[in-house]
Design an enzyme around this catalytic site. Structure first.
Site, PDB file in Angstrom:
ATOM      1  CB  SER A  16      -9.514   0.322  -0.070  1.00  0.00           C
ATOM      2  OG  SER A  16      -8.868   0.457  -1.294  1.00  0.00           O
ATOM      3  CG  HIS A  52      -5.380   3.703   0.677  1.00  0.00           C
ATOM      4  ND1 HIS A  52      -5.037   2.396   0.414  1.00  0.00           N
ATOM      5  CD2 HIS A  52      -6.660   3.825   0.288  1.00  0.00           C
ATOM      6  CE1 HIS A  52      -6.069   1.764  -0.123  1.00  0.00           C
ATOM      7  NE2 HIS A  52      -7.074   2.606  -0.208  1.00  0.00           N
ATOM      8  CG  ASP A  60      -2.277   0.655   0.914  1.00  0.00           C
ATOM      9  OD1 ASP A  60      -2.277   1.875   0.714  1.00  0.00           O
ATOM     10  OD2 ASP A  60      -3.312  -0.042   0.880  1.00  0.00           O
TER      11      ASP A  60
END
Length: 524
Positions: free
Chosen positions: A458, A181, A146
């Site tokens: 996600s 994220h 990520d």
């Protein structure tokens, strides 16, 4: 997937909008009826409001709430007076004023099994992580591909030496996160049970994690980079690879990579995508990778979640509360008088608060110095949010609340407009309530937070990845493919009976998978 983070940034309710705060607000407005009385809704004929109020008073009752936009009111009266009200010629009907409670996205920990003082995101219970201790998780390693992780975070750093990572010349150090994220994903997997913030699926600092950072601030990477990252995960000894990312085209190189990892016993898991169509995203689309769809707190399919024959399993992916780099989350606050509301953050608002009397600013379509030194209450309509807030500011207003003109909350943005006053959004019902509080002291604003709600497959993916590692830790001799099969066969079937395009086999279930393997063995 990474594109989801941009979508989520438009509406990020923050940590302060927790179940505890909402419950307090609810309790203050919905006190139980006194003994020997009952609270009901009375609908009456047009023009009969005054007459009904007189009838209620004569029955030694009281009006509790006049329903906005309807010929109806909530009243509390002695139970013995109901029969007389039912026979009143002005009454259309009478019904119980039934309770409505917040459908909480989090709940305060009671101390079992998590330390009190923190919030339990709804997804933790939905996937049964609270029913299966992570005592054995130290024999498993999850590799997160990520944007890195803010490893100085108050709710993550205690994982300590169990976390390793890769330095990359293009994206930098694994223990920083420029687009939030990866930190959010990490928190869902392993947010620490420490009395602070939230908890993850594996919260007790036992699980091993390896971080490979493929996304920098720009938020994208190549398939070649992903193949390298996956192979680095394998070299680091990962059992599970978690990928909240994807794209629309196949890559032979990627496919060979993940096929090879599968033969080595590694379980690769990826997001199905957020485009609300039947397109297959990759790497989720390879047969050697588990494709994850998203559901909400009510186990309903998320409308953005891609649906196709490749979707294999589902996880919580709507309004998921987790960690973000320290101080980068937004916590909107709004109170008027003794009432505390649950606002949404107006994207683009400065991070600050203001306190002043609440004033009606109409629809905010023009400057009006009558609101100088006050908090503007503005109804949605005609002009855009930025103009409304800017007009309030140019009128001398110190803060702005924009409330909806249709059902539901406002999720607004100021776009490129820069304002110096804080602003938040509110629902239509909250706006109606605040109209009755004009002149009272109001506090409005945005506070920095270390947590945020995100939407997307996600967010569903780390739930599944974390559950896979948790269940696998009890049966370390199983292969990745066998764990995959057991997760599928123990999933909570949702939607059409059997596997379907929206939920796959259903919602991942930690305790059910554990029970199934214990009873039937690996891969059954």
């Amino acid at each position: 997937m990474n594109q989801k983070h941009n979508r989520a940034a438009k509406f990020v309710p923050a940590l302060g909008l927790c179940a505890a705060a909402l419950a307090v607000a609810f309790a203050g407005n919905a006190s139980a009826a006194a003994p020997d009385t009952t609270r009901v809704i009375v609908a009456f004929k047009p023009g009969a409001k005054a007459a009904m109020k007189s009838v209620v008073a004569a029955a030694k009752g009281s009006v509790k709430h006049e329903i906005f936009g309807m010929n109806a009111m909530a009243i509390e009266v002695p139970a013995v007076a109901l029969k007389g009200l039912e026979n009143n010629p002005n009454v259309e009907y009478i019904e119980e004023d039934v309770l409505r409670k917040p459908l909480a996205l989090t709940s305060p920990s009671t101390g079992t099994p998590y330390t009190a003082g923190q919030l339990v995101p709804y997804g933790i219970k939905l996937v049964q992580a609270d029913q299966l201790p992570d005592t054995n998780a130290g024999n498993r390693k999850v590799c997160i591909i990520d944007s890195g992780v803010d490893f100085q975070h108050e709710d993550l750093s205690a994982n300590g030496a169990n976390v390793t990572g890769e330095y990359d010349a293009g994206t930098g150090n694994w223990n920083t996160d420029e687009n939030h994220h990866g930190t959010h994903v990490f928190g869902t997997i392993a947010g620490v049970n420490n009395g602070t913030g939230v908890v993850g699926v594996n919260p007790n600092k036992n699980l091993k994690l390896h971080i490979v950072k493929v996304f920098g601030k720009d938020g994208w990477a190549y398939s070649s980079t992903l193949s390298s990252a996956a192979n680095k995960c394998a070299a680091a000894g990962a059992n599970v690879i978690s990928m909240s990312l994807g794209g629309g085209a196949k890559s032979m190189t990627e496919q060979k990579t993940f096929d090879s990892l599968q033969t080595k016993g590694i379980l690769s898991i990826a997001a199905a995508g957020n485009d609300a169509n039947t397109t297959i995203s990759y790497p989720a689309g390879y047969s050697s990778v588990m494709s994850v769809a998203a559901v909400d707190e009510n186990k309903a399919w998320a409308s953005f979640s891609q649906y196709n024959s490749d979707v294999e399993i589902a996880g919580p992916g709507v309004s998921v509360l987790s960690t973000v780099p320290m101080g980068t989350g937004q916590d909107p606050v709004l109170s008027v008088g003794a009432s505390t509301y649950a606002p949404t953050a107006m994207e683009g608002s400065p991070v600050k608060t203001a306190t002043a009397p609440l004033a009606d600013f109409g629809i905010g379509d023009s400057v009006n110095t009558a609101v100088s030194g006050k908090v503007c209450l503005i109804q949605r309509g005609t002009v855009d949010f930025a103009t409304k807030v800017l007009n309030c500011q140019n009128s001398g207003g110190v803060g702005a609340v924009v409330y909806n003109n249709v059902a539901g909350p406002v999720a607004g943005t100021l776009g490129t407009t820069v304002t110096s006053i804080p602003s938040v959004g509110a629902s239509d019902t909250e706006g109606a309530a605040m109209k009755g509080q004009l002149g009272q002291s109001a506090t409005v604003g945005i506070k920095a937070s270390n947590y945020a709600y995100f939407d997307g497959t996600s967010m569903a993916t780390p739930h599944v990845s974390a559950v896979a590692a948790l269940v696998w830790s009890y049966f370390p001799t199983c292969t990745g493919s066998q764990i995959r099969t057991s997760l599928d066969n123990s999933a909570l079937d949702l939607g059409t009976a059997g596997r379907d395009t929206k939920y796959g086999y259903g919602l991942v279930q930690a305790k059910a998978a554990y029970d199934r393997i214990k009873s039937l063995g690996c891969g059954k």
